[in-house]
Scaffold this motif. Structure first.
Motif, short mmCIF file in Angstrom:
data_model
loop_
_atom_site.label_atom_id
_atom_site.label_comp_id
_atom_site.label_asym_id
_atom_site.label_seq_id
_atom_site.Cartn_x
_atom_site.Cartn_y
_atom_site.Cartn_z
N LEU A 95 0.82 -1.21 0.00
CA LEU A 95 0.00 0.00 0.00
C LEU A 95 0.85 1.26 0.00
O LEU A 95 0.51 2.26 -0.65
CB LEU A 95 -0.96 0.00 1.19
N ASP A 96 1.96 1.25 0.72
CA ASP A 96 2.84 2.43 0.75
C ASP A 96 3.43 2.70 -0.64
O ASP A 96 3.53 3.85 -1.08
CB ASP A 96 3.96 2.24 1.77
N ASP A 97 3.83 1.61 -1.32
CA ASP A 97 4.36 1.76 -2.68
C ASP A 97 3.27 2.29 -3.62
O ASP A 97 3.54 3.12 -4.50
CB ASP A 97 4.88 0.43 -3.21
N ALA A 98 2.06 1.79 -3.44
CA ALA A 98 0.94 2.25 -4.27
C ALA A 98 0.68 3.73 -4.06
O ALA A 98 0.45 4.50 -5.01
CB ALA A 98 -0.31 1.44 -3.97
N LEU A 99 0.74 4.17 -2.79
CA LEU A 99 0.52 5.58 -2.48
C LEU A 99 1.66 6.44 -3.05
O LEU A 99 1.43 7.56 -3.52
CB LEU A 99 0.43 5.77 -0.97
N GLU A 100 2.86 5.88 -3.05
CA GLU A 100 4.00 6.60 -3.63
C GLU A 100 3.80 6.79 -5.14
O GLU A 100 4.13 7.85 -5.69
CB GLU A 100 5.29 5.81 -3.36
N VAL A 101 3.24 5.77 -5.81
CA VAL A 101 2.95 5.89 -7.24
C VAL A 101 1.94 7.02 -7.47
O VAL A 101 2.09 7.85 -8.38
CB VAL A 101 2.40 4.56 -7.80
N ILE A 102 0.91 7.07 -6.62
CA ILE A 102 -0.11 8.11 -6.75
C ILE A 102 0.50 9.49 -6.57
O ILE A 102 0.24 10.42 -7.35
CB ILE A 102 -1.25 7.90 -5.73
N ASN A 103 1.34 9.64 -5.58
CA ASN A 103 1.95 10.95 -5.29
C ASN A 103 2.95 11.38 -6.36
O ASN A 103 3.24 12.57 -6.50
CB ASN A 103 2.64 10.92 -3.93
N SER A 104 3.49 10.41 -7.11
CA SER A 104 4.48 10.75 -8.14
C SER A 104 3.85 10.94 -9.53
O SER A 104 4.56 11.24 -10.50
CB SER A 104 5.54 9.63 -8.23
N MET A 105 2.54 10.79 -9.62
CA MET A 105 1.87 10.93 -10.92
C MET A 105 2.00 12.35 -11.46
O MET A 105 1.86 13.31 -10.70
CB MET A 105 0.38 10.56 -10.80
N PRO A 106 2.26 12.49 -12.77
CA PRO A 106 2.39 13.85 -13.35
C PRO A 106 1.05 14.56 -13.51
O PRO A 106 1.02 15.76 -13.78
CB PRO A 106 3.04 13.59 -14.71
N MET A 107 -0.05 13.82 -13.38
CA MET A 107 -1.37 14.43 -13.45
C MET A 107 -2.13 14.13 -12.16
O MET A 107 -1.73 13.24 -11.39
CB MET A 107 -2.15 13.91 -14.67
N ALA A 108 -3.20 14.88 -11.92
CA ALA A 108 -4.00 14.66 -10.70
C ALA A 108 -4.70 13.31 -10.79
O ALA A 108 -5.30 12.99 -11.82
CB ALA A 108 -5.02 15.77 -10.54
#
Length: 647
Positions: free
Chosen positions: A520-533
């Motif tokens: 889940l932490d890795d998944a949240l990191e992916v979300i936070n690193s997305m170039p779009m909202a």
């Protein structure tokens, strides 16, 4: 003469079988009769039937020989050019049409050396001979030679000028085309130049150079229009000039200027009216389109089809159907517009029903019809009907790539994986990108992730360039199978090897894949690193993963984000409610339900359907309205008791 006219009418309508039966039944036949049927056979793709008929003719004239020569010359068969040359050499007499026909055959195939030799041998040339050489040199990219031939022409007609302008524009030389018209033409040539000007106006429009198109249009004098569409003389605008400029405005999205030009036109033809209606339908202004339609003096089938298509594009299927039902005459395009429109608007049942009616009235479907109705069968899904249509396709013609792709999708969505694979294998070299994507999507749909990944390897070996759609299917397949490392590798391949910029749907699949594996932490990191909202698909995937792993803090955070993006969605409330209920926190679950009711959010009931003996049965959660409901529930209770006994 009456029989000959009847025969010609049947051939113009493409009714070759009926024409042949009439021909065989005629008590007497002239050479005109024989030539009429020969001309009909010559228009078909295979020249062999025309040759057999020609050989059976008791009497032949120059028309007979020229007709067969034209059939060979137009045939795509590689051996038929040589057959055309042999026939040319055998001909008892040749006229300028004969020479031009063979000359055109060489020029169309890019054999300009052979064409030049034949041209030099011609005992007599007309404007068509010179124009054929100009067209051939332009098509071969030999612009200088085309210009040399044009300059050497003893007399130029309007077609000569149009041929030059068309040749220049096809070679991207619009400046040279305008120079020819504005600087190199003599006064006598200018009288024939209006068609060439019209050609260049259209070319400017296609290149997006609308101001140049208008400048050229303004250079053509208005002239004094004569009514009843009599032929105009001299260099002045004709109806094609006005239509060409209107088309440019519509392509530019300037419907107002197009309408102003339309209102200014001294005379209008069908193309003028249909162009203006098309402009309004493209702008989704169906009120003006319909108003103009009813003002038309004599709408043709194209006019009706434009209105039907316009309403379908706006999602007003009932209005479109009203026009369709009132049509005085419908063609295949009319039926296709309605069937395709229903399918694109999600009215799959109406699409299928109209297809059935099309067959009932004797209208012959084409490839576009089959593609649309197969898409409808795939979306319902209706395997039985889809399989029947497949049989009908094979009886009608050899399936092309588009039809085969539609069949793969239909069989896939209807659960017939083996049939989808069989269609794909039968395609051999006819596969395109859509074919590969369709079968990869099929494997993803059926939970065959390993097969999807294997097919992707084959796709790469075949050097077919994947698209973002390919990777959405591959990532979804990995999600369904829990193949985390493979999914990460697919994402990296997409971004780093193929240089495809990840879209929101790729991130949603990656978050779903990582999150459901417990990272889940890795998944949240992916979300936070997305170039779009992140959108609702991303937060929905993360929320689903959080509830599956019973991580309440992250689930609450994801639910809050999801509710902010889509406040009417019941998904965050239902998932959080179920998380609390699963952990026995009934008080917290009740609070979530109360908040859901306070916000006016309601959960849509789930539903399913089954196609049984050609009839669609739909079942909604908690529904007791099905006519066989009691019988169904009784069977289910019996199954439930049996399962409990076994356990």
């Amino acid at each position: 003469m009456r029989h000959n006219r009847s025969l010609a009418a049947l051939l113009r309508a493409g009714r070759y079988g009926a024409a042949r039966r009439l021909f065989d039944a005629l008590p007497a036949r002239s050479v005109v009769t024989w030539n009429s049927l020969l001309a009909g056979l010559a228009r078909r793709p295979d020249a062999r039937a025309a040759r057999e008929f020609f050989d059976a003719m008791p009497v032949r004239d120059a028309v007979s020989w020229n007709t067969l020569l034209a059939a060979y010359s137009a045939s795509p068969h590689p051996d038929h050019l040589a057959a055309a040359r042999r026939l040319f050499d055998e001909m008892p007499q040749r006229d300028v049409v004969t020479w031009n026909t063979l000359l055109g055959a060489y020029a169309r195939r890019g054999l300009m050396d052979e064409a030049r030799r034949l041209f030099d041998e011609m005992p007599q040339r007309n404007a068509a001979s010179w124009n054929t050489m100009v067209t051939g040199f332009f098509a071969a990219g030999q612009v200088v030679k085309a210009l040399d031939v044009f300059d050497a022409m003893p007399a130029k007609d309007s077609a000569s000028l149009s041929t030059m302008v068309s040749g220049f524009t096809k070679n991207g030389m619009l400046h040279e085309a305008e120079e020819l018209l504005t600087k190199r033409l003599s006064v006598t040539d200018m009288d024939k130049a209006v068609d060439a000007y019209n050609t260049l106006i259209v070319a400017y429009g296609q290149a997006g150079r609308f101001s140049d198109a208008k400048r050229l249009f303004d250079m053509i004098p208005k002239g004094q229009y004569q009514h009843n569409m009599l032929k105009r003389k001299g260099f002045e605008r004709n109806v094609v000039s006005w239509n060409s400029m209107m088309i440019c405005y519509i392509k530019a999205g300037d419907v107002c200027s197009a309408r102003a030009l339309f209102n200014e036109m001294p005379d209008k033809d069908l193309v003028s009216w249909n162009t203006m209606i098309s402009g309004y339908t493209q702008a989704s202004d169906m009120k003006e389109a319909e108003k103009l339609f009813w003002e038309m003096p004599d709408p043709d089938t194209v006019s009706w089809n434009l209105i039907i298509q316009g309403f379908m594009q706006k999602g007003e299927a009932e209005h479109a159907r009203g026009f369709f039902d009132r049509m005085p005459e419908r063609g295949t395009i009319s039926w296709n517009t309605m069937i395709s429109g229903y399918e694109k608007n999600g009215n799959y049942i109406s699409s299928v029903k109209l297809f059935s009616k099309m067959l009932e009235v004797g209208e012959i479907p084409d490839r576009h019809t089959f593609s649309s109705v197969l898409a409808a069968c795939a979306s319902i899904p209706m395997l039985g009907l889809g399989a029947q249509i497949h049989q009908l396709v094979e009886k009608s013609f050899v399936p092309d790539t588009a039809i085969s792709n539609a069949l793969i999708t239909m069989y896939s969505r209807c659960g017939a994986l083996n049939d989808a694979e069989a269609i794909f294998k039968q395609m051999h070299t006819k596969k395109d990108l859509v074919s590969w994507n369709a079968l990869i999507g099929c494997y993803e749909h059926h939970g065959r992730a390993t097969k999807a990944l294997q097919l992707f390897k084959e796709m790469r070996r075949a050097k077919v360039m994947p698209t973002h759609i390919t990777f959405v299917s591959l990532l979804s397949a990995c999600v369904n199978a829990g193949l985390v490392s493979e999914g990460r590798m697919v994402f990296d391949t997409m971004v780093h090897e193929y240089g495809i910029v990840a879209r929101i749907e790729h991130y949603a699949a990656l978050v779903n894949l990582i999150g459901r594996h417990g990272q889940l932490d890795d998944a949240l990191e992916v979300i936070n690193s997305m170039p779009m909202a992140p959108d609702r698909s991303v937060w929905g995937a993360f929320l689903g993963a959080c509830t599956a792993k019973k991580n309440e803090p992250l689930a609450q955070m994801a639910a809050k984000e999801l509710s902010t993006i889509n406040p009417d969605s019941s998904a965050p409330y239902v998932l959080i409610h179920n998380l609390h209920a699963h952990e026995g926190k009934w008080g917290s679950a009740a609070v979530v339900r109360e908040e859901m009711e306070r916000q006016g959010v309601y959960k849509q009931p789930g539903y399913s359907w089954i196609d049984l003996e050609g009839k669609m049965h739909v079942f909604i959660s908690g529904d007791t309205w099905h006519p066989n409901a009691q019988e169904i529930f009784s069977v289910l209770e019996g199954v439930d008791r049996t399962c409990r006994d076994w356990s």
